[in-house]
Structures are given as C-alpha cells and as structure tokens.
Design a protein around this motif. Sequence first.
Motif, PDB file in Angstrom:
ATOM      1  N   SER A  72    -114.272 -54.446  24.342  1.00 54.55           N
ATOM      2  CA  SER A  72    -115.467 -55.033  23.741  1.00 54.55           C
ATOM      3  C   SER A  72    -116.623 -54.061  23.541  1.00 54.55           C
ATOM      4  O   SER A  72    -117.600 -54.436  22.895  1.00 54.55           O
ATOM      5  N   CYS A  73    -116.548 -52.838  24.066  1.00 57.25           N
ATOM      6  CA  CYS A  73    -117.689 -51.924  23.959  1.00 57.25           C
ATOM      7  C   CYS A  73    -117.249 -50.593  23.373  1.00 57.25           C
ATOM      8  O   CYS A  73    -116.247 -50.012  23.808  1.00 57.25           O
ATOM      9  N   GLU A  74    -118.038 -50.089  22.419  1.00 56.38           N
ATOM     10  CA  GLU A  74    -117.699 -48.844  21.754  1.00 56.38           C
ATOM     11  C   GLU A  74    -117.834 -47.634  22.676  1.00 56.38           C
ATOM     12  O   GLU A  74    -117.216 -46.597  22.448  1.00 56.38           O
ATOM     13  N   LEU A  75    -118.650 -47.750  23.713  1.00 54.82           N
ATOM     14  CA  LEU A  75    -118.843 -46.627  24.638  1.00 54.82           C
ATOM     15  C   LEU A  75    -117.900 -46.678  25.837  1.00 54.82           C
ATOM     16  O   LEU A  75    -118.062 -45.893  26.776  1.00 54.82           O
ATOM     17  N   ALA A  76    -116.945 -47.587  25.820  1.00 57.92           N
ATOM     18  CA  ALA A  76    -116.113 -47.800  27.003  1.00 57.92           C
ATOM     19  C   ALA A  76    -115.334 -46.554  27.399  1.00 57.92           C
ATOM     20  O   ALA A  76    -115.198 -46.261  28.596  1.00 57.92           O
ATOM     21  N   PHE A  77    -114.836 -45.787  26.451  1.00 59.65           N
ATOM     22  CA  PHE A  77    -114.034 -44.615  26.792  1.00 59.65           C
ATOM     23  C   PHE A  77    -114.903 -43.531  27.438  1.00 59.65           C
ATOM     24  O   PHE A  77    -114.474 -42.854  28.370  1.00 59.65           O
ATOM     25  N   HIS A  78    -116.118 -43.382  26.947  1.00 59.05           N
ATOM     26  CA  HIS A  78    -117.028 -42.431  27.567  1.00 59.05           C
ATOM     27  C   HIS A  78    -117.385 -42.882  28.983  1.00 59.05           C
ATOM     28  O   HIS A  78    -117.359 -42.071  29.929  1.00 59.05           O
ATOM     29  N   CYS A  79    -117.705 -44.164  29.138  1.00 52.48           N
ATOM     30  CA  CYS A  79    -118.081 -44.673  30.459  1.00 52.48           C
ATOM     31  C   CYS A  79    -116.902 -44.611  31.430  1.00 52.48           C
ATOM     32  O   CYS A  79    -117.090 -44.348  32.627  1.00 52.48           O
TER      33      CYS A  79
END
Length: 388
Positions: free
Chosen positions: A304-311
């Motif tokens: 659900s979040c575009e930044l999930a891979f970075h986080c």
Amino acid sequence: MSSFPPSGPPQPTTLRQRLADLRGPAVPPRPLDARALAALAANPGCGRRALLDGAGVDKTALASALGSPAAFGQSQFAMIRGNSFEAKVKGDGGAELLRLVHAHLGAGAEAPTRGALVPDLGAAGPEGRAARTALALREATAAAAWTLLDHPMLALEVAGSPAYLEPDAVVVHPDGRWTVVEIKSFPMIDGTADAAKAGAAARQSAVYVLALERIAAVLTGATVAHSALLVCPKDFSNLPTAAVLDIRKQRSVTARQLARLTRVEELAAELPEGLSFDPARPAEELTEAVEAVDAAYAPECLASCELAFHCRERSRAADAAGALGRSIRGELGALTTVGAALAAAAGAGAPGDPTAEALYRAARLRAEALEFSAVRSDPLPEAVACPC
C-alpha cells in the motif's frame, strides 16, 4: 531621514508555504484519494506517511529518486478494462446501476425508472466540485427521488489538511438514504469476490462514508448507509453483478485511526528549515530528509505504500523488530530489535521482564522438543531392527 518603513521581524511561514517548500518549488501537490487514506488509517503511527501525504509529496517519484522504486500499481490494460466496465454499468442514464442498487438495497421503495435524476456535478477545482456535490445531495434528498451522482467530489479533513475524494458513484434513495457504490473490474465468481480485493473496496467505501456523514449531519432527513454496493463483472463475462458490503466495522476503525493521526503542522514544525522532499535533489539529501521523519514500517506496507521498499531496507539495517510484522512487534513489548529478542531467548534478557522470560521459556521448550525429535528419528540398532 529614510522614508522606508522599518523592516521589523520576519513574518512566520504559513503552513501552505511550508508544505510547498517540503514538496519542492516546482512540484504540484499530489491529492489524497480513498485508497491512500485507507492505507494511512491502517498505520496511524507512521508519521512519515502522514507528513508526506498531507504535504502532497509524490511518493512514487520520491521512491525512485531514493533508489527504491515502488513495484506495484495498476497496469494500463487493467485501467482501460476498468474504465470500459464502469462506462457499461453507468450507461443509459445509470439504469443498470440503479437496478442493482434497488435489487440489493432498495427494499420498500419503488423501482427506479429511466427518468431517475443524474445531476451535473461539474465545477471549477476540487473545492467547487465538492460544493456542487453537497448542493446536489441536498436537492436530491429534498426531491425524494432516485438520484445517481456520477463521480461526486467529497471533502474530508485528515490530520489538519483537507482531502478531496471521488467515489465511483453515490445513489440517493427516495427515503433520503445515501449509498456508496464501488465499481471494480475484478470478477465475482459464483456471487463471491476475492476476499482481499473486496476488503480493500470496503475500506475505501468507509472513507467515503465518513466524508458523506459530514454533509448529512447538517441536512434534515438525510442518512448515510453503512452498507456499500460492490459492482463487478459476473463470473467470466462482462455482465455486471453486485454484492452488499457491510462496512460498519471498517467505518468505525477508519474513523478512530484517522482521529489518531498527528496533525501535519505538528510534524512539519519538528523538521529543520530547508529540508525538502523534492525528487530533483540528490539521493543523499533525500535520504537524510526522509530519515528525519519517524516511520512505522511493517510488511503490510509493501502492498500500500510507495516508500515501503526503502523503509524495509532501513528497518532491516536497524535490526528493527517491526520488520517481522505488527503482531510480532506488539508481542515483543520493550524488545524493539531482533537482536534483543534473540538475546532474551538465550537467557540474557532484563531480569523481571515478562516478555524476556516468556521468550526464554519458549526457547527452552523448543530445544527440548528438537532434542526429543532427534532421538526418536535415530535408526534402531541392528540387534532390535525389524527383520521384515
């Protein structure tokens, strides 16, 4: 003597200017939609997402600039198929859509006719469209007739900033009830849709219901139904069919979680001056900017979040227990890292910590069980081996 007035102290930066600085001078704000709000409500402890969404930051572009692009999204073919199916459902003045609403949620009312009202909701800007939608809802409720609002615009305040939402449709019943309609292109096999996709549709509908309740609260005779209608293709055809979604639980959970969100101005006030999430900036600066805002990563963010891979990468690097899942993180209590949990399981936890003691007992039981299993699996000696 100078004729210029004294300069005086610098004027404080307004919230709108501050959020524009966070996005970048040439980056337009990205509007919030119901899908993003539902995901935000599912993780209210993530200040990073609350700030970025409240500021209108394009998280897709930001993730790409950070070197961790989002790997999910709807394909162009799926979007074309979805638009085609929605046009079919709403064709002929919405006759088929109104028929489905009456069949599933219109008990006690006369069937809608081809003369059902379909008001024009066009206006300038999202604010104008939201005002026009509120007026159309008021007129439809007073008219006591079947009315179809095609892509209305609804306003909802989230974390101190307005969000403008656009459901597929809202139907006004003759008795003053308002029903949210979600039109999806995934199939409904034997009257049942995919549970995960239907659940996502229910969470989105709950956001629309919360926005509609703000309008209905000031109108006499208007009520918002806590049941939404999900319209999908029937089996493997292109014929529309529908099912009722009971969204009472999703509505209450979403309202509670949205109320818990920290206001955007409070999050922005804690950031240093000059910080920006402009994707045009170097990756090193963007990484520092993103890390300046606390996050609450969990594996559920990947969907659900575009930044999930970075986080996820940062969470793993920090050995954070949240990377194992929200339920595990909650059970570990004060043990915030995986290393601390493993140390507690080895007997090196804090004395008197019930979580550390429970982990130590569980580790001992597991070791005993593995030892017993290894003994049972040893081959029998030849003297007692079965002759067969």
